[in-house]
Design an enzyme around this catalytic site. Structure first.
Site, mmCIF file in Angstrom:
data_model
loop_
_atom_site.group_PDB
_atom_site.id
_atom_site.type_symbol
_atom_site.label_atom_id
_atom_site.label_comp_id
_atom_site.label_asym_id
_atom_site.label_seq_id
_atom_site.Cartn_x
_atom_site.Cartn_y
_atom_site.Cartn_z
ATOM 1 N N ARG A 172 0.806 -1.221 0.000
ATOM 2 C CA ARG A 172 0.000 0.000 0.000
ATOM 3 C C ARG A 172 0.839 1.271 0.000
ATOM 4 O O ARG A 172 0.645 2.159 -0.819
ATOM 5 C CB ARG A 172 -0.886 0.035 1.243
ATOM 6 C CG ARG A 172 -2.317 -0.230 1.004
ATOM 7 C CD ARG A 172 -2.901 -0.814 2.247
ATOM 8 N NE ARG A 172 -2.153 -2.034 2.549
ATOM 9 C CZ ARG A 172 -2.459 -3.205 2.008
ATOM 10 N NH1 ARG A 172 -3.464 -3.331 1.214
ATOM 11 N NH2 ARG A 172 -1.740 -4.271 2.278
ATOM 12 N N THR A 173 1.755 1.365 0.953
ATOM 13 C CA THR A 173 2.478 2.629 1.103
ATOM 14 C C THR A 173 3.266 2.934 -0.170
ATOM 15 O O THR A 173 3.213 4.034 -0.708
ATOM 16 C CB THR A 173 3.412 2.574 2.330
ATOM 17 O OG1 THR A 173 2.642 2.198 3.466
ATOM 18 C CG2 THR A 173 4.056 3.914 2.593
ATOM 19 N N LYS A 180 25.570 -4.830 -0.487
ATOM 20 C CA LYS A 180 27.027 -4.887 -0.681
ATOM 21 C C LYS A 180 27.747 -4.197 0.470
ATOM 22 O O LYS A 180 28.962 -4.003 0.424
ATOM 23 C CB LYS A 180 27.400 -4.186 -1.991
ATOM 24 C CG LYS A 180 26.826 -4.851 -3.222
ATOM 25 C CD LYS A 180 27.116 -4.000 -4.460
ATOM 26 C CE LYS A 180 26.315 -4.486 -5.659
ATOM 27 N NZ LYS A 180 26.239 -3.467 -6.708
ATOM 28 N N ARG A 229 11.352 3.447 3.485
ATOM 29 C CA ARG A 229 10.915 2.579 4.586
ATOM 30 C C ARG A 229 12.110 1.725 4.986
ATOM 31 O O ARG A 229 12.835 1.207 4.127
ATOM 32 C CB ARG A 229 9.753 1.676 4.175
ATOM 33 C CG ARG A 229 9.479 0.608 5.234
ATOM 34 C CD ARG A 229 8.221 -0.153 5.003
ATOM 35 N NE ARG A 229 7.070 0.704 5.224
ATOM 36 C CZ ARG A 229 5.817 0.267 5.191
ATOM 37 N NH1 ARG A 229 5.567 -1.005 4.941
ATOM 38 N NH2 ARG A 229 4.814 1.080 5.394
ATOM 39 N N HIS A 275 5.351 6.079 11.445
ATOM 40 C CA HIS A 275 4.831 5.875 10.092
ATOM 41 C C HIS A 275 3.943 7.088 9.802
ATOM 42 O O HIS A 275 2.719 6.993 9.748
ATOM 43 C CB HIS A 275 4.035 4.564 10.047
ATOM 44 C CG HIS A 275 3.648 4.136 8.665
ATOM 45 N ND1 HIS A 275 4.024 4.839 7.534
ATOM 46 C CD2 HIS A 275 2.919 3.085 8.226
ATOM 47 C CE1 HIS A 275 3.533 4.220 6.478
ATOM 48 N NE2 HIS A 275 2.856 3.162 6.874
#
Lengths: 312, 140
Positions: free
Chosen positions: A53-54, A82, A103, A131
């Site tokens: 969703r986000t 890496k 995120r 959030h």
């Protein structure tokens, strides 16, 4: 000039949220006025944790504004695998894009990233910490359905310990007068003491009532905010399974609630809301998800306009 | 009675809680100092009963943030030409960078090589600090 980031739900004042709500509502009413608003701008999405969703709502938001999107879907496919530091990644990506959405599974990752970012950075979720664009979405949804925040009784149900959407929203709502919180959760997943303390610091008059009974909590609520028990927050599978099905919203339980109450959920849901509830007019969670895209459009316009000294 | 010569140029950290002097000495990096330093422990004090004292000669440079964390109530006398020119009580620092380790395994600072811990004083009375990144609280 300082770069405007959006890292936590309290970064914006209630007045600034109002500006965003007005803008988002204007976009809903007249989307064609905004189709070229971000033409020539590029947004980078860096998602080091799974999200549907986000990420999609951010990407849809930018595309609907006429901007472009570049994306790293997971840490495995990025240079982080890496051994590159977060700071180096952000500096590099900030050279390609006008805006970064990130995120990250670690708490405080957005703040650290913002320290290195040459462009506005939006926190798309950092561990169990914050959030804020979900909070923006949630506040906008309440604003659309209730038209006010003052004096509301908001019940939160489920995982209040690890649910970052809850932490962010509780703190943002605490700034309004006369807000009452009903916290429904098993004792293992109670709202952390830290958040309770912060709420009391923000508004010493905010009322917090804790209960383990879903029925008790529903009677007086104007808003019921359901949450998923998040598997990824548990180190122990047994604890997850035991707590997952503790609170399930069914038609039976919803009978105790007012006809004006709205049922919200940040989604995805697993078992906590019975599918039969979807047909109830009080269930607004899919509308909430849709509003999230418009709220993010407003945020993008605002941050990119601010960067250039303009207004939203 | 134990006697230590007066210093004409340097710093005296006085009124350190007895028994804490050695840790202050170590954490200020004085073991590796290239100038004369002295640590006195359990010295009689009319105010405290007993106290620790550190004398540092030939420098006026000291990490007051670290000292504030370890001995906030100590007094620091700056001595120039044999005269005390300044007296400072460091107190708990408002912001501590790189000196307190965040114990929260979910904090970004635990994994980022480039990150430096930042703690902010949130409760002076309880001597409590909060990690600026994850919100974890610690008492010093």
């Amino acid at each position: 000039m300082a770069i405007n980031h959006f890292l936590g739900s309290l970064d914006f004042s209630p007045e600034k949220y109002d500006v965003l709500f007005s803008l988002a509502s204007r976009i809903i009413d007249s989307p064609s006025d905004y189709t070229d608003r971000c033409r020539g701008k590029l947004m980078a999405t860096l998602f080091y944790e799974p999200s549907t969703r986000t990420r999609l709502s951010f990407e849809a938001a930018m595309l609907r504004l006429g901007g472009g999107v570049i994306s790293v879907a997971s840490a495995k496919s990025s240079s982080v695998s890496k051994g590159e530091s977060l700071g180096d990644t952000i500096r590099t990506v900030g050279g390609y894009a006008d805006l970064i959405v990130m995120r990250h599974p670690k708490e405080g990752a957005a703040l650290l990233a913002a320290e290195y970012s040459p462009v506005p950075l939006i926190n798309g979720g950092d561990g169990a910490r914050e959030h804020p664009t979900q909070t923006l979405t949630d506040l906008f949804t309440i604003h659309r359905f209730k038209g006010r925040f003052d004096g509301l009784t908001v019940a939160f149900c489920g995982d209040l310990r690890y649910g970052r959407t809850v932490h962010s929203l509780v703190k943002a709502l605490a700034r309004y007068s006369g807000v009452k919180f009903i916290l429904i959760s098993p004792s293992e997943l109670r709202l952390p003491e830290r958040i309770v303390r912060e709420v009391n610091e923000i508004n010493p008059e905010a009322t917090l009532q804790e209960t383990t009974s879903m029925e008790d909590g529903l009677e007086s609520a104007d808003v019921l905010y359901m949450t998923r028990i998040q598997k990824e927050r548990f180190f122990n599978e047994e604890d997850y399974i035991r707590l997952r099905d503790t609170y399930i919203l069914t038609e039976d339980k919803l009978r105790a609630a007012s006809e004006e109450m709205i049922v919200m959920h940040p989604l995805p849901r697993v078992t906590e809301i019975d599918y039969a509830i979807d047909a109830d007019p009080r269930a607004v969670y899919f509308e909430q998800a849709r509003f999230g895209m418009f709220a993010r459009m407003a945020l993008i316009v605002h941050l990119l306009s601010d960067k250039e000294g303009g207004d939203a | 009675m134990l006697r230590v010569d007066r210093i004409t140029e340097g710093i005296v950290i006085d009124h350190i809680q007895p028994g804490r002097g050695l840790e202050v000495f170590e954490r200020l990096g004085l073991r590796r100092a290239g100038y004369p330093v002295g640590l006195l422990m359990n010295v009689a004090s009319s105010k405290m009963g007993s106290k620790d004292i550190i004398k540092i000669s030939d420098t006026l440079d000291i990490d007051l943030t670290m000292l504030g964390l370890l001995a906030p109530d100590a007094t620091v006398d700056y001595i120039e030409n044999g005269v005390v020119t300044r007296k400072v009580t460091p107190g708990l620092p408002e912001r501590v960078v790189g000196l307190i380790e965040c114990k929260n395994p979910r904090c970004v600072i635990a994994i980022e090589r480039q990150g430096t811990s930042v703690f902010v004083l949130v409760d002076r009375e309880a001597k409590e600090y909060e990690c600026a990144y994850c919100g974890e609280r610690v008492r010093v």
